[in-house]
Design an enzyme around this catalytic site. Structure first.
Site, PDB file in Angstrom:
ATOM      1  CB  SER A 161      -0.903   0.273   1.089  1.00 43.21           C
ATOM      2  OG  SER A 161      -1.435  -1.021   1.522  1.00 43.21           O
ATOM      3  CG  ASP A 170      -7.183  -5.884   2.097  1.00 42.40           C
ATOM      4  OD1 ASP A 170      -7.479  -6.249   1.255  1.00 42.40           O
ATOM      5  OD2 ASP A 170      -5.842  -5.022   1.234  1.00 42.40           O
TER       6      ASP A 170
END
Length: 410
Positions: free
Chosen positions: A24, A293
Site C-alpha cells: 500500500s 484485507d
C-alpha cells in the site's frame, strides 16, 4: 511452481521472517515520487506483482500499459496518466477488464481529464490523454466507494491548477487508507488536510523531491499471527523485523485483534515478536470496514480455533481479486465449516459443521490472500493442499520460502 502444493506443518514454529515492504505504501510512494519529478525510486520497494508492474511502466513509459491483475495499480496509474503528457492505453487481465472503474473515470472527467473506454463502458481498458494543467476543483463522492478511488484523486491534486476539495457523502469506508495517502503526501511537501470529518482539501502546492524508505507490511504479518494462534507449539516464537507500533498502516490493528485470539505482541526498535498468551475470547465480533484485507485471515483463524464470529463491514470483499465472501464460504465448506453471509457485507459462524471433503484442495481464485490465509490450516490439519499457489506473487512472493524457513514442508 506446480499448480498444487501440499503444505505440511512442523511440530515447532520458531524463526525470524523478513516480510515484504508495505504494498500500500509502495504504490502510493511511486505515484507521488513520480509527480515530484524524482528519477530515483523509493527505497525498500516490494518485489510483489502490484509494485513491479508500476515500477515497470514508470521506468519504460510504454504507450500501452498492461497492469495485469493489480487493481490498486490500475486505479492509481489511471489518475497519474490523467496529469501526464501523452496518450496512453491502460489495460489488464480478463478479471481486471471486469472490475468496474466508472466511479474514478467519472470523477476524473469532472475534474477536466480526457479518459475514454476502449471496449466496454464502465470497465478497463482505458485510453487516457494527459493534461499537465488539469483544472481540478470541487467534487463529491459517496463515502462508500473504494478508498483507492479517493487516494488516486488526492495524490494528483497538488499538480492540478485549482487543487482539490473532495467531499465524501455518508459513512467513509477504509479511512485508514485515506489517512495513509494524506500522510505520505504531506511527507513529500503537499498541503493536504481533512477540512471536516467528510471533506478533504488539497492546495495546488507541488511535491518536493526526497528519499523515501518503505516500512514492512502489516497485512503480510497477519498470516504469521495466524500461524502463532494455530500452532500447537506452546513455545512458538516468530520475530518480524521492520514493523512498528506507530504505523500509518491501518492493518497494524492486527496486533490488537489477535490479542483476543491468544497471540501476544512484543515491540522493540527492530520490530515485533509473536508468542502465545492465555487470553482468548469466546466469540469475536468486529467491523472490518477500515481493514478489509485482514478479513480472510480472521475468518479462517476463528474457524480453525472453533471460535464463533460475526464480522461486518465486508462490502468491499465482493469486488476484490475475487468475490471473497463466496470464496471463503466455498473453501471452508470443504474443511467442514458452514459459514453464513448476509447483506453482501457480513460473515458469521455459529459453530455449525458439515462433512469434510475427502482430500480437499483449496482453490485460490487468482487471489493471493486466499492462498496465504488457508496455508496455516496445516498446523491444525497436519497438511493442506493449495491450488495455484503462485498467486502469492501479487503481494508476498517469498511466502512459501518463508514457510519453509520456519519448518513447513512443501
Amino acid at each position: 511452481m506446480n499448480n498444487m502444493i501440499k503444505v505440511s506443518a512442523p511440530q515447532r514454529v520458531k524463526g525470524e521472517v523478513r516480510l515484504p515492504s508495505s504494498k500500500s505504501i509502495c504504490n502510493r510512494a511511486l505515484i507521488i515520487n513520480s509527480l515530484a519529478g524524482n528519477d530515483e525510486m523509493p527505497q525498500n520497494l516490494s518485489d510483489c506483482d502490484d509494485t513491479r508492474v508500476m515500477v515497470d511502466w514508470l521506468t519504460r513509459r510504454p504507450d500501452v500499459i498492461d497492469i495485469g491483475a493489480a487493481g490498486t495499480a490500475m486505479r492509481f496509474s489511471t489518475a497519474l496518466l490523467a496529469v501526464t503528457k501523452g496518450t496512453y492505453v491502460i489495460t489488464g487481465t480478463e478479471r481486471m477488464k471486469n472490475r468496474p472503474v466508472s466511479v474514478l473515470v467519472d470523477a476524473l472527467r469532472q475534474l477536466g481529464a480526457d479518459v475514454k473506454y476502449v471496449e466496454k463502458e464502465g470497465y478497463p481498458p482505458l485510453s487516457v490523454t494527459g493534461n499537465e494543467k488539469l483544472p481540478g476543483g470541487d467534487i463529491e463522492l459517496s463515502g462508500s466507494v473504494s478508498s483507492q478511488y479517493v487516494s488516486a484523486l488526492l495524490m494528483i491534486a497538488p499538480v492540478m491548477s485549482n487543487g482539490l476539495r473532495l467531499v465524501l457523502q455518508g459513512n467513509v469506508v477504509s479511512r485508514p487508507y485515506i489517512d495513509m495517502t494524506i500522510s505520505l503526501m504531506s511527507e513529500f511537501g503537499a498541503e493536504v488536510k481533512w477540512e471536516t470529518s467528510n471533506s478533504i482539501v488539497v492546495r495546488p502546492v507541488t511535491y518536493k523531491k526526497r528519499q523515501y524508505y518503505v516500512e514492512s507490511d502489516w497485512s503480510a504479518a497477519s498470516y504469521w499471527y495466524e500461524m502463532t494462534a494455530l500452532t500447537k507449539d506452546p513455545d512458538v516464537e516468530i520475530t518480524l523485523p521492520g514493523l512498528h507500533k506507530k504505523s500509518m498502516q491501518g492493518d497494524s490493528k492486527v496486533a490488537d485483534l489477535f490479542g483476543q485470539l491468544g497471540v501476544e505482541t512484543s515491540y522493540s526498535d527492530a520490530g515485533v515478536t509473536l508468542r502465545k498468551c492465555v487470553r482468548r475470547t469466546d466469540k469475536l465480533e468486529y467491523d472490518f470496514v477500515e481493514i478489509p484485507d485482514l478479513a480472510q485471515t480472521f475468518v479462517v483463524t476463528c474457524c480453525m480455533l472453533g471460535i464463533p464470529f460475526h464480522f461486518t463491514g465486508l462490502q468491499s470483499l465482493k469486488i476484490k481479486e475475487t468475490d471473497r465472501i463466496e470464496a471463503l464460504k466455498c473453501e471452508l465448506r470443504k474443511l467442514g465449516y458452514l459459514i453464513q453471509d448476509s447483506n453482501d457485507s457480513e460473515l458469521s459462524w455459529n459453530g455449525e459443521k458439515c462433512d469434510v471433503q475427502a482430500a480437499p484442495a483449496i482453490d485460490t481464485y487468482e487471489d493471493h490472500r486466499m492462498a496465504m490465509a488457508f496455508a496455516p490450516c496445516a498446523l491444525c490439519l497436519g497438511e493442506i493442499n493449495i491450488n495455484n499457489p503462485q498467486v502469492v506473487s501479487k503481494s508476498y512472493p517469498g511466502y512459501w520460502d518463508d514457510l519453509k524457513s520456519v519448518g513447513f514442508a512443501l
